[in-house]
Design a protein around this motif. Structure first.
Motif, PDB file in Angstrom:
ATOM      1  N   PRO A   6      38.089  41.502  34.102  1.00  0.00           N
ATOM      2  CA  PRO A   6      37.628  42.972  34.912  1.00  0.00           C
ATOM      3  C   PRO A   6      36.711  42.350  35.920  1.00  0.00           C
ATOM      4  CG  PRO A   6      37.464  43.289  32.535  1.00  0.00           C
ATOM      5  CD  PRO A   6      37.753  41.753  32.866  1.00  0.00           C
ATOM      6  N   GLY A   7      37.113  43.225  37.136  1.00  0.00           N
ATOM      7  CA  GLY A   7      36.292  42.766  38.226  1.00  0.00           C
ATOM      8  C   GLY A   7      37.284  42.036  39.213  1.00  0.00           C
ATOM      9  N   VAL A   8      38.410  41.518  38.841  1.00  0.00           N
ATOM     10  CA  VAL A   8      39.282  40.957  39.807  1.00  0.00           C
ATOM     11  C   VAL A   8      40.299  42.107  40.246  1.00  0.00           C
ATOM     12  CG1 VAL A   8      41.187  39.506  40.225  1.00  0.00           C
ATOM     13  CG2 VAL A   8      39.174  38.618  38.685  1.00  0.00           C
TER      14      VAL A   8
ATOM     15  N   PRO B  97      33.337  49.632  44.039  1.00  0.00           N
ATOM     16  CA  PRO B  97      33.802  48.522  43.196  1.00  0.00           C
ATOM     17  C   PRO B  97      32.953  47.317  42.729  1.00  0.00           C
ATOM     18  CG  PRO B  97      34.636  47.986  45.457  1.00  0.00           C
ATOM     19  CD  PRO B  97      33.906  49.323  45.535  1.00  0.00           C
ATOM     20  N   GLY B  98      31.888  47.195  43.269  1.00  0.00           N
ATOM     21  CA  GLY B  98      30.877  46.237  42.839  1.00  0.00           C
ATOM     22  C   GLY B  98      29.667  46.158  43.942  1.00  0.00           C
ATOM     23  N   THR B  99      28.983  44.992  43.884  1.00  0.00           N
ATOM     24  CA  THR B  99      27.745  44.801  44.818  1.00  0.00           C
ATOM     25  C   THR B  99      28.074  43.985  45.933  1.00  0.00           C
ATOM     26  OG1 THR B  99      26.525  43.585  43.330  1.00  0.00           O
ATOM     27  CG2 THR B  99      26.294  45.896  43.064  1.00  0.00           C
ATOM     28  N   ARG B 100      28.709  42.830  45.262  1.00  0.00           N
ATOM     29  CA  ARG B 100      28.978  41.602  46.023  1.00  0.00           C
ATOM     30  C   ARG B 100      30.314  41.027  45.939  1.00  0.00           C
ATOM     31  NH1 ARG B 100      26.258  37.872  49.303  1.00  0.00           N
ATOM     32  NH2 ARG B 100      26.579  35.609  48.483  1.00  0.00           N
TER      33      ARG B 100
ATOM     34  N   GLU C   6      33.323  40.140  32.238  1.00  0.00           N
ATOM     35  CA  GLU C   6      33.471  40.646  33.530  1.00  0.00           C
ATOM     36  C   GLU C   6      33.337  39.725  34.476  1.00  0.00           C
ATOM     37  OE1 GLU C   6      30.968  44.178  34.943  1.00  0.00           O
ATOM     38  OE2 GLU C   6      31.339  44.438  32.936  1.00  0.00           O
ATOM     39  N   VAL C   7      33.546  39.765  35.808  1.00  0.00           N
ATOM     40  CA  VAL C   7      33.281  38.860  36.828  1.00  0.00           C
ATOM     41  C   VAL C   7      31.726  38.767  36.973  1.00  0.00           C
ATOM     42  CG1 VAL C   7      33.626  38.186  39.335  1.00  0.00           C
ATOM     43  CG2 VAL C   7      35.652  39.206  37.870  1.00  0.00           C
ATOM     44  N   GLU C   8      31.090  37.653  36.810  1.00  0.00           N
ATOM     45  CA  GLU C   8      29.770  37.426  37.245  1.00  0.00           C
ATOM     46  C   GLU C   8      29.802  36.271  38.349  1.00  0.00           C
ATOM     47  OE1 GLU C   8      28.160  36.414  33.426  1.00  0.00           O
ATOM     48  OE2 GLU C   8      28.614  38.488  32.774  1.00  0.00           O
TER      49      GLU C   8
ATOM     50  N   ASP D  66      30.309  39.707  41.812  1.00  0.00           N
ATOM     51  CA  ASP D  66      30.659  40.404  40.710  1.00  0.00           C
ATOM     52  C   ASP D  66      32.075  41.016  40.958  1.00  0.00           C
ATOM     53  OD1 ASP D  66      30.337  42.668  42.305  1.00  0.00           O
ATOM     54  OD2 ASP D  66      28.378  42.967  41.557  1.00  0.00           O
ATOM     55  N   THR D  67      32.566  40.992  41.889  1.00  0.00           N
ATOM     56  CA  THR D  67      34.031  41.335  42.192  1.00  0.00           C
ATOM     57  C   THR D  67      34.940  40.215  43.139  1.00  0.00           C
ATOM     58  OG1 THR D  67      33.284  43.662  42.253  1.00  0.00           O
ATOM     59  CG2 THR D  67      35.411  43.349  43.102  1.00  0.00           C
TER      60      THR D  67
ATOM     61  N   ALA E 223      23.697  48.752  38.928  1.00  0.00           N
ATOM     62  CA  ALA E 223      24.019  48.113  40.175  1.00  0.00           C
ATOM     63  C   ALA E 223      25.382  48.222  40.193  1.00  0.00           C
ATOM     64  CB  ALA E 223      23.472  46.409  40.016  1.00  0.00           C
ATOM     65  N   LEU E 224      26.301  48.410  39.366  1.00  0.00           N
ATOM     66  CA  LEU E 224      27.579  48.338  39.587  1.00  0.00           C
ATOM     67  C   LEU E 224      27.983  49.910  39.542  1.00  0.00           C
ATOM     68  CD1 LEU E 224      29.127  46.238  36.980  1.00  0.00           C
ATOM     69  CD2 LEU E 224      29.446  45.869  39.533  1.00  0.00           C
TER      70      LEU E 224
ATOM     71  N   ARG F 254      40.082  43.285  29.869  1.00  0.00           N
ATOM     72  CA  ARG F 254      40.885  43.632  30.834  1.00  0.00           C
ATOM     73  C   ARG F 254      40.415  44.993  31.569  1.00  0.00           C
ATOM     74  NH1 ARG F 254      45.736  40.983  29.753  1.00  0.00           N
ATOM     75  NH2 ARG F 254      45.324  38.981  29.803  1.00  0.00           N
ATOM     76  N   GLY F 255      40.467  45.119  32.800  1.00  0.00           N
ATOM     77  CA  GLY F 255      39.984  46.361  33.475  1.00  0.00           C
ATOM     78  C   GLY F 255      41.119  46.901  34.444  1.00  0.00           C
TER      79      GLY F 255
ATOM     80  N   ARG G  48      33.562  48.555  33.451  1.00  0.00           N
ATOM     81  CA  ARG G  48      34.828  47.747  33.951  1.00  0.00           C
ATOM     82  C   ARG G  48      35.804  47.376  32.820  1.00  0.00           C
ATOM     83  NH1 ARG G  48      33.328  44.664  39.366  1.00  0.00           N
ATOM     84  NH2 ARG G  48      32.283  42.980  38.071  1.00  0.00           N
TER      85      ARG G  48
END
Lengths: 363, 128
Positions: free
Chosen positions: A129-131, A148-151, A216-218, A242-243, B19-20, B77-78, B65
């Protein structure tokens, strides 16, 4: 059973223009779209279009959607929003499904304007999640106003990658970098220059190797690639993101065309398998047309013109020759040629030329 | 057209969720009208979304997410496409599994849960 002259599947730029052209020519038109809102992917395009005034230059995509919808609603066309086409049966019957029920629609001509789906990319943890696809990111921020994210790491420097990166910054989101596997930037220079001015690094000959994270993506690992796109050892770097946003091309959504039984051909320049079609956007089956990205990945301006071509030609097939429809047809065909002669029309022009080489024998 | 050039770094990362899970407050082109709140539940937790948005957008705005665990691998999954094409966002909505939440409109009081595997059909489905 419901009947119509021309059934149009997809209410994006191609479908809307096809419906307008066919309806203007006097045909009974039914436009079907799976979303509640017409306009397809135009509704999330906040950037202004290029080209000539006739192609809505200087107008934002989302405003073009509104203009086209208004134009169509002034005509006697039937519009079925929030309805999916789930099958094509017996040659000339569509199965429709809205949230409540199934229905059948009998048609004389079919125009498939279903657009395209975003491509994925092979890398480690690409399912975290995050991709997200670039279109998903656009929908989230430009339609719903949600970050969708911050960065974000943007993968792909075609126009979509560049434009969405800029839109992320407009929404207050950081873009860590844009990576591009090719040794050069894919999209228009103006879009790349805007990003460069904001200090976003555009790393050519780079790709994403890994998405870091458990749930999730970090983060992301990127690296340099050689001329055959192989990762070069000891060039990896970790990015704190994060994305991960993928803007790595689109594939035509051809399911209905496959089901119709028309001739399909694989043309890489057009994004994969497309239905063979002639300059009238007619497939190997006379009553089946297509327009927009499903006929080859291009852009909204060409999708609109292809829609007009298909709509005008299909209307004449149903109603017989008409000087007005003939004029729309030839004008749009001329404009399409002109656009594809431009500096970024090469690929599509080349793809369409390939189609001409494999014309099917007409029964 | 003027871009917002201030970088979001200044806003800092508070908790991960906060943050998200933010909505865009200022935008040079778009104005997001303040639509009425819609209360819903995610895994039993009360959350708030906005009228006219999808379940996926509301979850994203709340910093969620992870939507489901894949059928065979159990991997998280998201959503991926957000336009109802890829089926990566299947969740259990009011007991109904395999609901594509990226196109499913958010309704007041709806109960949204993460889906594990294929999900189970509700036992007593009302006959229609």
């Amino acid at each position: 059973m419901r009947t119509t002259d021309i059934a149009i599947v997809g209410g994006g730029p191609a479908g809307l223009c096809a419906a307008i052209a066919a309806s203007r020519a006097g045909a009974k038109v039914t436009l079907i779209d799976d979303s509640d809102r017409l306009g397809g992917q135009l509704v999330k395009q906040t950037h202004k279009f290029f080209g000539s005034k006739r192609h809505y230059c200087g107008t934002r995509g989302m405003d073009i959607a509104t203009l086209l919808e208004k134009e169509l609603r002034a005509l006697p066309a039937e519009i079925l929003p929030a309805t999916s086409v789930v099958g094509l049966y017996g040659g000339k019957v569509l199965a429709l499904a809205d949230r409540e029920r199934l229905a059948k629609l009998d048609f004389k001509c079919l125009i498939v304007a279903t657009g395209a789906a975003e491509n994925g990319l092979l890398f480690e943890n690409n399912d975290l999640p995050g991709v997200y696809g670039a279109g998903a990111v656009q929908t989230l921020m430009n339609v719903y106003g949600v970050k969708p994210g911050t960065r974000v790491l943007m993968v792909g420097s075609g126009n979509i990658g560049l434009i969405v990166s800029y839109q992320l910054i407009q929404a207050g989101i950081d873009v860590a970098a844009v990576v591009e596997a090719l040794p050069r930037i894919g999209g228009y220079h103006v879009h790349a220059a805007k990003l460069a001015r904001l200090g976003v690094p555009i790393l050519t000959s780079h790709t994403v190797l890994t998405a870091i994270g458990k749930e999730e993506v970090e983060g992301a690992v990127i690296c340099r690639v050689d001329q055959s796109f192989k990762p070069i050892a000891r060039t990896t770097q970790k990015l704190k993101v994060d994305t991960i946003c993928l803007a790595v091309g689109l594939t035509p959504l051809s399911e209905l065309l496959w089901q119709s039984g028309c001739k399909m051909v694989c043309v890489p320049e057009l994004g994969g398998h497309v239905a063979w079609h002639n300059e009238n956007m007619q497939t190997s089956l006379c009553h089946v047309y297509l327009a927009g990205d499903v006929s080859g990945i291009e852009e909204a301006s060409t999708a609109m013109l292809e829609g007009r071509v298909a709509g005008a030609h299909a209307a004449m097939q149903v109603l017989g020759p008409s000087p007005d429809a003939e004029r729309v047809l030839t004008e749009s065909q001329t404009e399409l040629c002109a656009i594809r002669k431009g500096p970024f029309g090469d690929k599509a022009a080349c793809g369409k030329a390939r189609l001409a080489e494999c014309a099917p024998a007409r029964a | 057209m003027r871009a917002r050039t201030s970088r979001p770094k200044a806003e800092g990362r508070r908790t991960k969720d906060k943050a998200l899970g933010r909505r865009i407050k200022h935008h040079p082109i778009l104005a997001f009208e303040a639509r009425g709140p819609v209360g819903f539940y995610f895994e039993g937790r009360a959350m708030e979304g906005r009228q006219g948005e999808t379940i996926a957008a509301a979850l994203a705005a709340n910093g969620v997410r992870l939507f489901r665990h894949a059928e065979k691998s159990g991997r998280p999954r998201g959503f991926f496409c957000a336009v109802g094409k890829c089926a990566s966002c299947l969740m259990v909505v009011d007991g109904q599994p395999n609901t594509m939440v990226c196109t499913e409109p958010l309704r007041e009081g709806v109960k949204v849960e993460r889906q594990r595997g294929r999900g189970k059909l509700p036992k007593d489905r009302p006959a229609k």
